[in-house]
Design an enzyme around this catalytic site. Structure first.
Site, short mmCIF file in Angstrom:
data_model
loop_
_atom_site.label_atom_id
_atom_site.label_comp_id
_atom_site.label_asym_id
_atom_site.label_seq_id
_atom_site.Cartn_x
_atom_site.Cartn_y
_atom_site.Cartn_z
N GLU A 184 -5.62 -9.09 -7.27
CA GLU A 184 -6.56 -8.12 -6.70
C GLU A 184 -8.03 -8.51 -6.76
OE1 GLU A 184 -5.93 -4.30 -8.47
OE2 GLU A 184 -4.02 -4.03 -7.48
N GLU B 215 3.04 -4.39 -7.24
CA GLU B 215 2.71 -3.17 -7.99
C GLU B 215 2.87 -1.96 -7.08
OE1 GLU B 215 -1.06 -2.97 -10.10
OE2 GLU B 215 -0.92 -5.09 -10.63
C1 BG6 Z 1 -3.97 -2.22 -10.23
C2 BG6 Z 1 -4.14 -3.21 -11.35
O1 BG6 Z 1 -5.05 -2.25 -9.39
O2 BG6 Z 1 -3.90 -0.88 -10.58
C3 BG6 Z 1 -3.58 -2.76 -12.67
O3 BG6 Z 1 -3.65 -4.46 -10.98
C4 BG6 Z 1 -3.95 -1.31 -12.91
O4 BG6 Z 1 -4.02 -3.62 -13.68
C5 BG6 Z 1 -3.34 -0.48 -11.80
O5 BG6 Z 1 -3.65 -0.81 -14.17
C6 BG6 Z 1 -3.57 1.01 -11.96
O6 BG6 Z 1 -4.93 1.29 -12.08
P1 BG6 Z 1 -5.49 2.35 -13.09
O7 BG6 Z 1 -6.96 2.36 -12.93
O8 BG6 Z 1 -4.87 3.62 -12.69
O9 BG6 Z 1 -5.04 1.88 -14.44
#
Ligand code: BG6
Length: 470
Positions: A164, A375
């Protein structure tokens, strides 16, 4: 019959800083996140990754849970300063041993490791030399990548270089919410260019390493929808696609920047500056696959105010929208709330159709590149009822997104794996431990004890039925 191929990789994901802890254990060097999160006022209630969920010491217990879940693959990142405390030079053999043991443990449970080389925890020593703004950091990254190929390439077949860029460059250099907390779009674009150079050079090194595997890049997939049919909203939406998608995907999948935007950026800010050979380096080292991290879509409208930058992690609970620092360019676009939309407690729109659309948009622009959904997940404060973590909302969210992937596969996309975020509840960069994503709950009041959530049994059955029972 299942829409998913027989060898589909049902997995889950984490990142080193968010789970490992052991921030100064056994010779690990400090990262920019260790330093940043120790500064007062930077994170939610001062939370940091010093201990996180102590995966560094409990990885065998965690991998046993992954095995029980039936995971076919696990996506995790390596901490660069755990392996090279100064970012280059002397190797920390204790760090190598940790990852080597983790990989062996995964393989013992028939779990395919997928490594991310960079999930934001740059060695502090390199930041002190200029971080991603200087080209020598890209050289150090290639040295680090080569070390990982040498030590782990005999057992690891799936690799990605960066996670990202939009987030660590956008928040690192535009909003200032992440380290190194700079607020300057021109510096952002030059830093981003060095990331692309580091990526391409480490793909080149991968190709000569003899590893029988694949290497890719992981990006946020953020589809945009215009607020209305008005030509100015449509134009604004196309511009948002240009910045959030084309700028970040073209260099790694087409081997070049989108020409029009490049010309605009260079005219406006004089960046990115190319060193001799950069264009060839990008052109000759495209990815084997692309990893897509999908959480939300954005609705886009025309804007007559300075445009602000917004991406995941832009703030704390309930303040994620319309935040961020200005690009300093008048009248491009803005993100607005969709009045019909369903939003999480952190104001991220839940829109599963966006995953199908996004995958098909990638296929249309970049051809038949293999895709992993690296993800996807719901960040929420899970209810605990009679001692059970009843995360029904998460089950709903994941169920709808799995259906969206099935739909894309039926439409001809080559999707090869699904890694919900996250395997276990972990540290959210700016939101501490209150924003949970995992199949496994971690009780911070009871010595970080692990507990299976309701979604654990549900996902177990999804995997066992290759996605049919969901
Ligand atoms: C993604 C990242 O953008 O989102 C993760 O790669 C991150 O590392 C995930 O934890 C969720 O984001 P947040 O801010 O809700 O923890």
């Amino acid at each position: 019959m299942s829409a998913f191929p027989q060898d589909f990789l049902w997995g889950a994901a984490t990142a080193a800083y968010q789970v490992e802890g052991g921030f100064d254990a056994d010779g690990k060097g400090p990262s920019i996140w260790d330093e940043f999160a120790h500064r007062p006022g930077t994170t939610y209630q001062g939370t940091n990754g010093d201990v996180a969920v102590d995966h560094y010491h409990r990885f065998r217990e965690d991998v046993a849970l992954m095995g029980e879940l039936g995971m076919k693959s696990y996506r995790f990142s390596l901490s660069w300063p755990r392996l090279l405390p100064e970012g280059r030079g002397e190797v920390n053999e204790a760090g190598v041993a940790f990852y080597s043991d983790l990989i062996d443990e995964l393989l013992k449970h028939q779990i395919e490791p997928m490594i991310t080389l960079y999930h934001w925890d740059l060695p502090l020593a390199l930041q002190q030399e200029g971080g991603w703004e200087v080209r020598s950091t890209a050289d150090a990254f290639v040295e680090y990548a080569r070390l990982c190929y040498q030590r782990f390439g005999d057992r690891v077949k799936l690799w990605s270089t960066f996670n990202e860029t939009v987030v660590f460059i956008g928040h690192g250099y535009i909003t200032g919410a992440h380290p190194p907390a700079v607020q300057d779009p021109a510096r952002a674009l030059q830093a981003c260019h060095h990331v692309f150079v580091a990526h391409a050079a480490s793909v080149a090194a991968f190709r000569t390493s003899g590893i029988d595997g694949q290497i890719g890049f992981v990006n946020v997939l953020q589809p945009h929808t215009p607020r209305s049919d008005a030509p100015e909203d449509i134009a604004a939406c196309q511009f948002a696609d240009g910045i959030y998608t084309h700028w970040l995907y073209d260099p790694v999948l087409k081997g070049e920047y989108p020409a029009e935007l490049l010309a605009q950026a260079q005219a406006l800010w004089g960046v990115p500056r190319f060193a001799p050979g950069d264009a060839d380096l990008l052109r000759n080292n495209r990815c084997d696959f692309i990893g897509l991290n999908f959480y939300k879509r954005e609705t886009v409208a025309a804007n007559d105010q300075p445009t602000s930058f917004n991406a995941n992690h832009s703030g704390q609970r309930g303040s994620g929208h319309q935040q961020g620092k200005e690009f300093g360019v008048q009248g491009l676009f803005k993100f607005v709330r969709n009045p019909q939309g369903v939003y999480t407690d952190w104001d991220w729109e839940i829109y599963p159709q966006g995953l199908t659309d996004g995958i098909m948009m990638i296929k249309a622009r970049y051809g038949d590149v293999p895709i992993y959904i690296t993800e996807n997940g719901l960040g929420a404060k899970d209810p605990i009822i009679d001692g059970e973590v009843r995360d029904d909302d998460r089950i709903d969210y994941l169920r709808q997104h799995i259906a969206a992937i099935a739909e894309a596969i039926e439409q001809g996309a080559d999707v090869r794996g699904y890694y919900p975020w996250s395997f276990i509840d972990l540290l959210s960069w700016l939101n501490g431990f209150q924003k949970q994503y995992g199949f496994v709950y971690v009780d911070h009041q009871r010595g970080l004890a692990r507990q299976r959530k309701k979604s654990f049994a549900w996902y177990q059955q999804v995997i066992a039925s290759n996605g049919e029972q969901r």
